[in-house]
Scaffold this active site. Structure first.
Site, mmCIF file in Angstrom:
data_model
loop_
_atom_site.group_PDB
_atom_site.id
_atom_site.type_symbol
_atom_site.label_atom_id
_atom_site.label_comp_id
_atom_site.label_asym_id
_atom_site.label_seq_id
_atom_site.Cartn_x
_atom_site.Cartn_y
_atom_site.Cartn_z
ATOM 1 N N ARG A 104 24.272 -39.727 24.094
ATOM 2 C CA ARG A 104 23.114 -40.551 23.828
ATOM 3 C C ARG A 104 22.159 -39.670 22.681
ATOM 4 O O ARG A 104 21.956 -38.362 22.614
ATOM 5 C CB ARG A 104 22.104 -40.996 24.827
ATOM 6 C CG ARG A 104 22.621 -41.594 26.083
ATOM 7 C CD ARG A 104 21.275 -42.019 26.869
ATOM 8 N NE ARG A 104 21.751 -43.275 27.650
ATOM 9 C CZ ARG A 104 22.554 -43.013 28.623
ATOM 10 N NH1 ARG A 104 22.915 -41.853 29.189
ATOM 11 N NH2 ARG A 104 22.811 -44.099 29.420
ATOM 12 N N HIS B 292 -7.056 -66.968 -4.375
ATOM 13 C CA HIS B 292 -7.986 -67.726 -3.711
ATOM 14 C C HIS B 292 -7.740 -68.000 -2.385
ATOM 15 O O HIS B 292 -8.426 -67.772 -1.421
ATOM 16 C CB HIS B 292 -8.448 -68.956 -4.485
ATOM 17 C CG HIS B 292 -9.523 -69.892 -4.247
ATOM 18 N ND1 HIS B 292 -8.994 -70.974 -3.407
ATOM 19 C CD2 HIS B 292 -10.812 -69.897 -4.011
ATOM 20 C CE1 HIS B 292 -10.040 -71.539 -3.004
ATOM 21 N NE2 HIS B 292 -11.330 -70.810 -3.525
ATOM 22 N N ARG C 237 -20.481 -64.033 -0.458
ATOM 23 C CA ARG C 237 -20.283 -64.416 -1.895
ATOM 24 C C ARG C 237 -20.943 -65.771 -2.236
ATOM 25 O O ARG C 237 -20.580 -66.665 -1.668
ATOM 26 C CB ARG C 237 -18.754 -64.647 -1.972
ATOM 27 C CG ARG C 237 -18.032 -63.424 -2.074
ATOM 28 C CD ARG C 237 -16.257 -63.830 -1.977
ATOM 29 N NE ARG C 237 -15.587 -62.710 -2.265
ATOM 30 C CZ ARG C 237 -14.655 -62.058 -1.491
ATOM 31 N NH1 ARG C 237 -14.783 -62.203 -0.233
ATOM 32 N NH2 ARG C 237 -13.910 -61.153 -1.891
ATOM 33 N N ARG D 205 -24.309 -60.919 -2.791
ATOM 34 C CA ARG D 205 -24.094 -60.883 -4.133
ATOM 35 C C ARG D 205 -24.309 -62.027 -5.071
ATOM 36 O O ARG D 205 -24.383 -63.063 -4.670
ATOM 37 C CB ARG D 205 -22.327 -60.576 -4.184
ATOM 38 C CG ARG D 205 -21.830 -60.487 -5.594
ATOM 39 C CD ARG D 205 -20.650 -60.378 -5.717
ATOM 40 N NE ARG D 205 -19.924 -61.810 -5.608
ATOM 41 C CZ ARG D 205 -18.274 -61.953 -5.405
ATOM 42 N NH1 ARG D 205 -17.750 -60.793 -5.510
ATOM 43 N NH2 ARG D 205 -17.920 -63.172 -5.403
ATOM 44 N N GLU E 291 -16.496 -52.743 -9.959
ATOM 45 C CA GLU E 291 -15.422 -53.291 -10.037
ATOM 46 C C GLU E 291 -14.617 -53.676 -11.500
ATOM 47 O O GLU E 291 -13.652 -54.078 -11.642
ATOM 48 C CB GLU E 291 -15.358 -54.739 -9.440
ATOM 49 C CG GLU E 291 -16.578 -55.721 -9.628
ATOM 50 C CD GLU E 291 -16.660 -56.965 -8.916
ATOM 51 O OE1 GLU E 291 -15.734 -57.234 -7.991
ATOM 52 O OE2 GLU E 291 -17.707 -57.833 -9.160
ATOM 53 N N GLY F 202 -15.723 -53.053 -5.880
ATOM 54 C CA GLY F 202 -15.065 -54.339 -5.534
ATOM 55 C C GLY F 202 -13.583 -54.108 -5.808
ATOM 56 O O GLY F 202 -13.205 -54.068 -6.908
ATOM 57 N N THR F 203 -12.859 -53.691 -4.868
ATOM 58 C CA THR F 203 -11.452 -53.185 -5.309
ATOM 59 C C THR F 203 -10.573 -54.192 -5.458
ATOM 60 O O THR F 203 -9.330 -53.731 -5.975
ATOM 61 C CB THR F 203 -10.972 -52.331 -4.074
ATOM 62 O OG1 THR F 203 -11.468 -52.973 -2.779
ATOM 63 C CG2 THR F 203 -11.489 -51.081 -4.125
ATOM 64 N N ASN F 204 -10.793 -55.684 -5.130
ATOM 65 C CA ASN F 204 -10.034 -56.580 -5.625
ATOM 66 C C ASN F 204 -9.980 -56.684 -7.307
ATOM 67 O O ASN F 204 -9.009 -56.884 -7.875
ATOM 68 C CB ASN F 204 -10.245 -57.908 -5.368
ATOM 69 C CG ASN F 204 -10.571 -57.843 -3.611
ATOM 70 O OD1 ASN F 204 -9.817 -57.352 -3.132
ATOM 71 N ND2 ASN F 204 -11.218 -58.763 -3.479
ATOM 72 N N CYS G 282 -15.926 -53.091 -0.683
ATOM 73 C CA CYS G 282 -15.947 -54.486 -0.026
ATOM 74 C C CYS G 282 -15.061 -55.436 -0.441
ATOM 75 O O CYS G 282 -14.752 -56.376 -0.220
ATOM 76 C CB CYS G 282 -17.488 -55.291 -0.135
ATOM 77 S SG CYS G 282 -17.636 -55.689 -2.340
HETATM 78 C C1 PEP Z 1 -13.754 -57.466 -5.363
HETATM 79 O O1 PEP Z 1 -13.295 -57.861 -6.578
HETATM 80 O O2 PEP Z 1 -13.272 -56.713 -5.018
HETATM 81 C C2 PEP Z 1 -14.715 -58.510 -4.757
HETATM 82 C C3 PEP Z 1 -14.910 -58.237 -3.529
HETATM 83 O O3 PEP Z 1 -15.062 -59.517 -5.359
HETATM 84 P P1 PEP Z 1 -14.286 -60.959 -5.353
HETATM 85 O O4 PEP Z 1 -13.181 -60.987 -4.590
HETATM 86 O O5 PEP Z 1 -15.195 -62.196 -5.045
HETATM 87 O O6 PEP Z 1 -14.063 -60.842 -6.957
HETATM 88 MG MG MG Z 2 -14.771 -59.198 -7.861
#
Ligand code: PEP
Ligand code: MG
Length: 853
Positions: free
Chosen positions: A80, A423, A529, A585, A712, A733-735, A798
């Site tokens: 095995r 979105h 938001r 925000r 951001e 704002g890491t997005n 965030c």
């Molecule tokens: C971001 O940009 O990380 C953020 C938290 O803001 P939004 O997603 O609303 O642009």
């Molecule tokens: Mg943002």
């Protein structure tokens, strides 16, 4: 060749033998534990990973050593795999190695021809396929019997079937060692987190034969339900498994008493009782829920193997907490044993893994959970369906802010376009709605109201199931498992919190979000938001009126209509969060998002504003931008149209006064989006300070507030030192930071992300898992520069990464004070942060020398 003479290359597994998981694998170690418990384990040998590597390279163990292993096993052994981690798999087990004409003849005499033939034939075929690499089609089931199989082997290889047991064993070992090195095996185990060069040990064990008189056969037993994790004895027992085939005395028995037929429990009550006793003891000694493999020969029991019970997410939580509650493992260990992502499966309905799935498409699993509903193609249709009490799945090319109410009305969302932070994905995660985005294989015809995929056409009203956990779209209704927010779930998270070094807040825009956040014990709101509040039916007209106002005075009048609504939004959030911090925000998106995009919408707007249609079209056109995400949004809007931020600041402060009258004093946190220069912060701060002073004057109440800046843009991260001078906190704002660092649209990335990841351009979708090398470096630089100017400043994250376990681990080590994520991701974040905290604590304990006595 040197290793062959080393005594640890092949070790007999005895209680005192030096068996180590890293060298001999988990199976060898597990068998040693069973041996130490004095369980009836057949004699077993562990072949070390170094030896297996040498075997793969052609350096075979000493022949006499192999021969002696088989001889003492009365001629038959099994082999095995034993990797360091059971999840990494390995080549399939080979049984009855060593059988040849002589051994076969002895078996015929002792157990009859049918059993002996079946055993020999099974080995010939498995050897032919796995070792000699012959085509499996040459051995159709048991056709022609043993003779035909031996003839086929000889015909294809031009040699007699090997009769030397030591050679058989050597060849089996070599083929297993090489299979482990093959590209398929390597890819499979790497997908399960194994390093490319993961070691493999092998276990050679005396065969416990499941042939003979009396109660004889083989089976497995476990004490827990793999899906629910609830204690339940399950398993199987197959009589005469290695010998006779069906109709010749082979019989499958129920393991435990069962009204449907005879059971092993009744046939061999004492053996069954031993088995249960061993199982209970194994759980305590191995500190794990085990599935035990056993063989019974004429009522004599052998335990041949034990493996960790396979388990669903919900079962993994129940098992870990039950082991800790029973004092078998410490709570800290229970916290470490559950995969954080598993928790999100417990929060939502899941497609039952046992149920059939009619998969029609795949996309990005943007928000977990599963739901079944009827297809609708517009947000309005989703609302109408809800009004009729029907469950709907909203299917869109992509969603826009106007679809929010439709999303609330639907039970799941499917989009053709989009990525992890588009979105639809962000909103769905926020409200806990199963969602798949970027399902590029689907084609939507909104006019004909059809969804076409792989040649199948689905119409509005047809049923679909969205499995947002796996990213699979299923035709029709699937069987579901209920959410499992039970005691085990909350107990595990309470233990987790005791170790967590950072705080976990929630991104919450509505009172409902805030309540969910509290239910999951978020330690505040890290991002509200505010723009989402304006899409409400009552507010959108006032918002549009404000956008159409030409003069600041007119704008102020429209904003005055919005003020009380915003005030009550914030007052409700403060009330629900009961003294926990709430970060609001200020308005962020481009204004044109609030305007209608089609002719019909513009006509309606012209009517409601009593303006000529041409004025409306002109205004909509004037507000449209080539690149709205890099245009007039965030703080840029706040500076050019300052009345919006003035109104929001006033609403926040008035709500603060109200909420502080009824409860503990509230200290609101106000956050400015999309900053890229210090001066932006100064300008906004001056106006907000003025509004605060005015509200203090009017209300004759004192209050304070904390002003924060969203980092951001890459520039804000680089200039974080000077920006920090005016801020009480910075929130990454890491997005947007990911979008801007890569120059990659978060709404369009889904189109090519799959190709990019599969070709290794990006290791992962950077909107999903924080890119440590680039975006992460900006977070680290920003944190370091901000703290060097202002040591006490609060730092947070965030963006959506705040709910992703790997990204949380990075943030914790980068020194952030809290992360904020969608409410439904809070439990995952609590567990992930606790696990990383425990790892850090263990690392520092290892580095700290013991105190001198
Ligand atoms: C971001 O940009 O990380 C953020 C938290 O803001 P939004 O997603 O609303 O642009
Ligand atoms: Mg943002």
């Amino acid at each position: 060749m040197t290793f062959l003479t080393q005594s640890d290359a092949i070790l007999e597994i005895t209680p005192a033998a030096a068996v180590h998981t890293a060298q001999h694998g988990w199976r060898a170690k597990c068998l040693q534990r069973l041996v130490r418990m004095d369980l009836p384990v057949p004699t077993s040998f562990a072949i070390s990973a170094d030896a297996v590597r040498a075997i793969a390279a052609g350096q075979m163990p000493d022949r006499s050593r192999l021969a002696s292993m088989i001889e003492r096993a009365d001629g038959l052994v099994s082999v095995r795999p034993s990797a360091a981690n059971p999840a990494w798999g390995g080549p399939g087990t080979v049984l009855n190695v060593g059988i040849n004409h002589d051994r076969h003849a002895r078996l015929v005499a002792s157990h009859g021809r049918a059993a002996a033939d079946a055993l020999y034939m099974g080995f010939v075929q498995s050897y032919a396929i796995h070792v000699a690499r012959l085509d499996p089609d040459m051995f159709p089931d048991s056709e022609g019997g043993l003779e035909a199989s031996l003839r086929a082997y000889e015909h294809e290889t031009d040699e007699e079937f090997p009769q030397d047991p030591a050679r058989q064993l050597a060849e089996v070992l070599r083929s297993m060692a090489r299979a482990w090195d093959g590209p398929t095996a390597r890819l499979l185990r790497q997908a399960k987190g194994a390093p490319a060069q993961a070691p493999l040990g092998l276990v050679v064990q005396d065969m416990a034969l499941a042939i003979g008189p009396g109660v004889t056969g083989s089976g497995s037993i476990q004490f827990i339900d793999s899906i629910t994790g609830i204690p339940r004895l399950t398993g199987r027992f197959r009589g005469q498994t290695q010998g006779r085939s069906k109709g010749e005395g082979a019989e499958t028995l129920y393991l435990t008493r069962d009204p449907r037929g005879p059971s092993f429990e009744e046939a061999a009550p004492e053996v069954f009782a031993d088995l249960v006793r061993f199982g209970v003891a194994a759980r305590e000694r191995l500190r794990e829920e085990m599935q035990i493999e056993f063989v019974v020969s004429d009522s004599r029991l052998s335990i041949i193997d034990a493996t960790r019970v396979s388990r669903s997410s919900r079962a993994s939580v129940r098992i870990a907490t039950a082991l800790a509650r029973d004092g078998i493992i410490p709570p800290e260990e229970a916290v470490m044993r559950v995969e954080p992502r598993a928790l999100s499966d417990l929060l939502h309905h899941q497609v039952d893994p046992r149920a059939p799935r009619d998969i029609i498409a795949r996309g990005i699993n943007a928000s977990p959970g599963a739901a079944t509903g009827r297809i609708v193609f517009t947000a309005t249709a989703a609302q109408e369906a809800e009004a009729r009490g029907e469950r709907s799945v909203l299917v869109r090319r992509e969603t826009v802010p106007e679809d929010i109410r439709g999303m609330h009305a639907a039970v799941a969302v499917l989009t053709e376009r989009g990525g992890m932070t588009s979105h639809a994905a962000v909103i769905a995660r926020g409200i806990g709605l199963p969602c798949i985005v970027g399902a590029s294989g689907i084609s939507i015809d909104a006019r004909a109201r059809t969804l076409t995929v792989g040649g199948r056409v689905f119409h509005a009203g047809d049923e679909l199931t969205i499995d947002g956990t796996s990213g699979e779209v299923l035709a029709g209704a699937a069987e579901m498992l209920e959410p499992a927010l039970d005691n085990s779930f909350s107990q595990l998270l309470d233990w987790a919190d005791q170790h967590c070094r950072i705080r976990i807040r929630a991104n919450a825009d509505t009172p409902e979000d805030a309540r969910t956040a509290r239910m999951f014990k978020a330690q505040g709101i890290g991002l509200c938001r505010t723009e989402h509040m304006f899409f409400d039916e009552e507010r959108l007209p006032a918002m549009r009126e404000m956008i159409f106002a030409d003069k600041p005075e007119d704008r102020r009048l429209s904003l005055e209509r919005l003020l009380p609504m915003q005030r009550s939004d914030f007052a409700k959030l403060f009330e629900i969060m009961a003294g926990l911090p709430v970060t609001i925000r200020l308005f962020d998106p481009p204004l044109h998002e609030f305007l209608p995009h089609d002719r019909e919408g513009m006509r309606e707007l012209a009517e409601s504003l009593d303006l000529p249609l041409s004025d409306v079209t002109r205004r909509v056109e004037a507000l449209s931008e080539f690149n709205p995400m890099l245009g007039m949004r965030g703080v840029r809007l706040g500076i050019t149209v300052p009345e919006i931020y003035d109104m929001q600041a006033r609403a926040i402060f008035e709500a603060t006064v109200l909420a502080s009258e009824n409860g503990d004093p509230v200290v609101p946190e106000i956050m400015i989006p999309l900053v890229s220069a210090r001066r932006e912060v100064e300008l906004v701060k001056n106006r907000i300070d003025a509004v605060a002073a005015a509200v203090r004057n009017e209300s004759r109440k004192d209050f304070t507030y904390r002003l924060g800046v969203m980092v951001e843009t890459p520039r804000a991260a680089l200039r974080a030192g000077e920006i920090a001078e005016h801020a009480a906190f910075l929130s990454f704002g890491t997005n947007d930071l990911t979008q801007m660092t890569y120059g990659l649209s978060r709404d369009d990335a889904g189109r090519f992300m799959g190709t990019y990841v599969s070709q290794g351009v990006y290791a992962e979708d950077p909107f999903h898992i924080l890119d440590r090398d680039g975006v992460g470096e900006l977070v680290a630089i920003g944190t370091e520069r901000a703290r060097s100017h202002k040591p006490g400043i609060t730092i947070s994250v965030c963006g959506e990464h705040g709910g992703n376990p790997e990204s949380i681990a990075f943030c914790l080590r980068a020194g952030v004070n809290y992360v904020s994520c969608s409410p439904f991701r809070v439990p995952v974040a609590r567990l992930a942060a606790a696990q990383e905290s425990i790892l850090m604590q263990r690392e520092s304990a290892q580095m700290t020398p013991p105190a001198q006595s």
